[in-house]
Write an enzyme that holds these catalytic residues in place. Structure first.
Site, mmCIF file in Angstrom:
data_model
loop_
_atom_site.group_PDB
_atom_site.id
_atom_site.type_symbol
_atom_site.label_atom_id
_atom_site.label_comp_id
_atom_site.label_asym_id
_atom_site.label_seq_id
_atom_site.Cartn_x
_atom_site.Cartn_y
_atom_site.Cartn_z
ATOM 1 N N GLY A 11 0.842 -1.192 0.000
ATOM 2 C CA GLY A 11 0.000 0.000 0.000
ATOM 3 C C GLY A 11 0.877 1.243 0.000
ATOM 4 C CG ASP A 181 -5.450 1.910 19.337
ATOM 5 O OD1 ASP A 181 -5.384 3.128 19.068
ATOM 6 O OD2 ASP A 181 -6.406 1.407 19.952
ATOM 7 C CG HIS A 182 -3.649 6.689 15.956
ATOM 8 N ND1 HIS A 182 -4.791 6.158 15.405
ATOM 9 C CD2 HIS A 182 -3.993 7.919 16.407
ATOM 10 C CE1 HIS A 182 -5.782 7.011 15.505
ATOM 11 N NE2 HIS A 182 -5.334 8.086 16.107
ATOM 12 C CG HIS A 244 -8.977 4.795 19.144
ATOM 13 N ND1 HIS A 244 -7.846 4.158 18.690
ATOM 14 C CD2 HIS A 244 -9.504 5.428 18.065
ATOM 15 C CE1 HIS A 244 -7.694 4.398 17.403
ATOM 16 N NE2 HIS A 244 -8.689 5.161 17.004
ATOM 17 C CE LYS A 342 -15.945 10.837 12.831
ATOM 18 N NZ LYS A 342 -14.540 11.184 12.525
#
Length: 497
Positions: A11, A181-182, A244, A342
């Site tokens: 990718g 998992d950032h 998260h 959101k």
């Protein structure tokens, strides 16, 4: 200490590689963690040349908030010269032969000792195919390390996650698999353990005797933007809660590890997640609420269903709030309220630890019109965009009389301090190079999180929601507030008060 390794990025022409991977690798190069003994192969279907690939890498560095002039420096061009492009079809076994030949050539050229990092920056449906071909076509070396980095979403539920994990683990052992998992790469998230276990004043109070509840808020002010297509298949529950939020909850509720290392931390996080109460479908309906944003009060922002790429009758959640119950011994019965959404009033990620109030209020008979009275002590951990802490305390405040008012002890990282903190991807790639899995998700964590979330999804799928049910610019549906008010509590973070 510099690290020798060949990175093979599947990718390599994608958005993730451009925005995160190439700039992060450059920062490691600038700081000397990567020197001359490294190389990168980017693969994808596009027929790029090495020279074009170099220009893409330089542009990625420039677009990472840096001065464009910097891409013309000798350092940046020297860095880009370590990048090679291989047009590749991940389904075609023959293409892996060409990939192996190039990998072996670069291994010898840069003296990499057989160390390889395979980064799958692609859709999860390709993970199993790529992993099996890497093994079958002998790209895995015997004289160095082989490490596989994979991105979320790791499945859509426990069943698909297990199938995906099985397909990868057929070629790589668990200790070779690095699930990113950032959020685990963020400095304030990694600091939770230091705060809890490195300060006696905090650790002695971090228990069911002193903590009333814990609140975790991951609020975003933007809508789904260009991610509408993805969001229609995922929603906030899968996109934010399963990974998260569950990772944060495990760090907040885990017992103290004997040693702070990958093995001990993993065991305590798995234990913490296993000790989160697994709801029945009826309990999930009672303890979790969902939402989808509509227009704002002035009708200047579109509702989710009017975003390009969404279904006009969509049942996808853009907001989730819920109550989790910890049964870890130290925090037995303490509720952890979580929410994410959101198009909310303000962007913030923060944790609020609400301590129990004093048993007896000796100041209740002090009459003063200016007095607010005893408030809950609250420790707030700011993750982003601010980084730092606030501790709310009660004190005598003012001149005449005996006013009881809250004060806030504040610490925030300065812009200079924040500038020195590694980006999450920079930190995690470096950890993977070192073989340090402390800040990566183990399969047992992923699987337990899916089991917890699957019950909620099952509860919601059993009936249609009345969407949209919150205005853009609000803090979500009223049911989210009632989750707490029904328990005699309130959300600590409320920018609309």
């Amino acid at each position: 200490m510099d690290q020798r390794a060949l990175f093979i990025i599947f990718g390599g022409t994608g958005d993730l590689a451009y925005r995160k991977l190439y700039p992060s690798l450059f920062r490691l190069y600038e700081k000397g963690y990567l020197k001359e003994n490294f190389a990168v192969i980017g693969t994808a279907r596009r027929p790029w040349s090495d020279d074009h690939f170099h220009e893409v890498v330089l542009n990625a560095i420039a677009d990472d908030g840096r001065d464009v002039e910097r891409t013309n420096t000798e350092l940046a061009r020297k860095f880009a010269s370590h990048f090679y492009y291989q047009s590749h079809n991940v389904d075609d076994a023959e293409h892996y032969v060409n990939l192996k030949n190039l990998a072996d050539k670069l291994d010898a050229k840069y003296e990499l000792n057989g160390n390889r990092v395979y980064y799958l920056a692609m859709a999860p449906r390709f993970f199993g195919t790529i992993s099996s071909h890497l093994k079958d076509q002998n790209l895995l070396t015997e004289n160095g390390f082989n490490r596989l980095i994979i991105e979320k979403p790791f499945g859509r539920d426990y069943k698909t996650a297990k199938e995906l994990n099985d397909s990868v683990s057929g070629s790589f052992a668990e200790d070779q698999i690095f699930r990113i998992d950032h959020y685990l790469g963020k400095e304030p998230i990694q600091s939770i353990a230091a705060l809890r276990f490195g300060n006696q004043i905090i650790s002695s109070l971090w228990n069911k005797e002193h903590i009333d509840n814990i609140q975790v808020t991951l609020a975003e002010s933007l809508g789904v933007e260009e991610r509408a297509g993805y969001y229609e298949t995922a929603g906030a529950l899968r996109d934010m809660v399963q990974n998260h939020i569950m990772q944060i909850v495990s760090l907040l509720t885990m017992e103290k590890p004997d040693v702070y290392d990958a093995s001990h931390l993993r065991d305590k996080k798995v234990e913490a997640l296993n000790n989160i109460q697994l709801y029945s479908v009826d309990e999930a309906k009672k303890n979790f609420v969902r939402g989808q944003y509509g227009e704002d009060a002035n009708q200047t922002q579109a509702s989710y269903r009017d975003e390009e790429g969404t279904d006009e009758h969509s049942q996808i959640d853009t907001f989730v709030a819920g109550k989790l119950i910890s049964h870890n011994p130290t925090l037995e019965g303490v509720p952890v309220y979580v929410r994410t959404g959101k198009r909310l009033a303000k962007k913030t990620t923060q944790i609020n630890v609400v301590f129990k109030n004093v048993d007896t209020d000796i100041f209740h008979n002090v009459e003063d019109n200016d007095a607010i009275g005893l408030q809950d002590n609250v420790l707030t951990i700011y993750i982003e965009p601010e980084m730092g802490y606030t501790l709310k305390l009660n004190t005598k405040y003012g001149n005449q009389g005996y006013n009881i008012n809250p004060v806030h002890l504040r610490y925030r990282k300065t812009p200079e301090e924040k500038a020195k903190i590694p980006d999450a991807y920079e930190r995690l790639i470096h950890d993977a190079l070192r073989g340090d899995k402390t800040n990566f998700a183990h399969w047992h964590e992923v699987s337990r999180a899916w089991k917890l979330v699957d019950v909620i999804r099952e509860a919601w799928d059993s009936e249609d929601a009345n969407f949209p049910n919150y205005e853009s610019g609000s803090m979500g549906p009223k049911d989210a507030d009632e989750l707490l008010t029904n328990d005699g509590r309130n959300w600590v973070f409320n920018p609309l008060k």
